[in-house]
Design an enzyme around this catalytic site. Sequence first.
Site, PDB file in Angstrom:
ATOM      1  N   CYS A 155       0.841  -1.271  -0.297  1.00 46.81           N
ATOM      2  CA  CYS A 155       0.109   0.112  -0.268  1.00 46.81           C
ATOM      3  C   CYS A 155       0.750   0.955  -0.121  1.00 46.81           C
ATOM      4  O   CYS A 155       0.326   2.102  -0.868  1.00 46.81           O
ATOM      5  CB  CYS A 155      -0.834   0.122   0.999  1.00 46.81           C
ATOM      6  SG  CYS A 155      -1.876  -1.372   0.861  1.00 46.81           S
ATOM      7  N   HIS A 194      -2.459   7.119   4.281  1.00 46.67           N
ATOM      8  CA  HIS A 194      -0.955   6.297   4.443  1.00 46.67           C
ATOM      9  C   HIS A 194      -0.247   6.386   4.021  1.00 46.67           C
ATOM     10  O   HIS A 194       1.110   5.563   4.239  1.00 46.67           O
ATOM     11  CB  HIS A 194      -1.773   4.635   3.616  1.00 46.67           C
ATOM     12  CG  HIS A 194      -1.427   3.187   4.113  1.00 46.67           C
ATOM     13  ND1 HIS A 194      -1.548   2.028   4.027  1.00 46.67           N
ATOM     14  CD2 HIS A 194      -1.313   3.624   5.878  1.00 46.67           C
ATOM     15  CE1 HIS A 194      -0.828   1.106   4.481  1.00 46.67           C
ATOM     16  NE2 HIS A 194      -0.858   1.551   5.769  1.00 46.67           N
TER      17      HIS A 194
HETATM   18 CA   LIG Z   1      -2.743  -2.633  -0.526  1.00 47.47          CA
END
Ligand SMILES: [Ca+2]
Length: 459
Positions: free
Chosen positions: A70, A126
């Site tokens: 990610c 993130h």
């Molecule tokens: Ca991911």
Amino acid sequence: MFRFFALLALATFATAAGAAEKPNIVVILADDLGRADCGFMGGKDIPTPNIDKLAKAGATLDAFYVQPVCSPTRAAFMTGRYPMRHGLQVGVVRPWAQYGLPLEEQTIAQGLKSAGYTTAICGKWHLGHFQPEYLPTKRGFDHQYGHYNGALDYFTHIRDGGFDWHRDDAVCRDEGYSTHLIAKEAAKFVADTAGKSPFFLYVPFNAVHAPLEAPDEYLNRFPNLKNQRKKYAAMLSAMDDGVGTILAALDKAGATSNTLVIFSSDNGGPSPGTVTDNGPYRAGKGTLYEGGVRVAACAAWPGHIPVGTTNREPMHMVDLYPTFLKIAGATVSQKLPLDGLDVGPTLTAGKPSPHESILLNTTPSNGAVRAGDWKLVVKTAADDPDGEGDAGKPLAKPSVELFDLKADPYEKTNLAGKEAEKVAALRKTLDGYAKQAVTPKAKPKAKDFVTPKVWGEKS
Ligand SMILES: [Ca+2]
């Protein structure tokens, strides 16, 4: 909120000054979507009519590469630079991490903002939340909505005991299934902004990442699927509805004809064959094989991207930075050297990929590079078992694999023993990248770390 409208007013002024023809840019990023789960990528058991409609309106991107997990993919997108330059090449930014995307990096949102765009993120950041200056509204986004961490609960919006839902980087108590909330907010942003200012809308859904949670109405759509696959299908179906909501908002605002929309996953599907489907491509999330980094992707831009086509040229997430800035008529303001190249002519006119080589990642324990149709994968440790952390156990001896992706796209035959010269050439390219890498920032959770009540706020 006041700040948002004040910035909107400035952006509107920029439009009046002559920016009216600039196309809007929308990037919809799925999380942990299998390469072959959507209809447009050959999926059969989970209808995705809205994402398929987008693909049919433009091109399927057959060789669009991202990072194996990610945060690195998001770092690559935000900066146009490989995450080995940020120290983000290993694992993800954990809830307790005391780091984020380095502040000297100029984000794509900052670049587009400087070109007169109104910018928004609806979904998962993130890229760091341990200090306020790392949050999206400090990184070029006029508007923020959603969450900072991965793997949050879709209904409670809690991750590891901390609440994680925010509007303009302040706590937000909106209730609902996160996929629905994100889509609704993105549609509202389109309705509020279209016609007043060119906009950059980034929609990184947390779907279809674990935990596998979906409302009953979506689970009921899949009576013939079972267990995790059923839940995953329900989540994907909800995300597809969300994409439909955003596309409908563009239509309603009369913006579709002047909007470039890109859809992609942030990495390949985890647990392929059980939860996700990466088709015949090898392995999945957390690995450098094609199933981990060559993802479901498509792009539509009426009048620019040929309709109903498949683009087989290799491109990477880092390319969107220079490509978007060029489209926006902005000069690349990133002070640091870009890895991304302008793929505008590749997307719109079928020109060959501008890359001599694409770095798929380099860490202290593994690395991979694609050059032309050849790909080298070097490992000194096993693939990460959960796909989110550091490498797995050290291997007894390093593994070197060479694949001819033209003849063997599913990476079944290791040609390293037969093609010593090719291995040496790609090794030189990979080592050249590795030499430029900075030390990975990932660290275990500090023993004295106290989870804050709200992520992004002091505990
Ligand atoms: Ca991911």
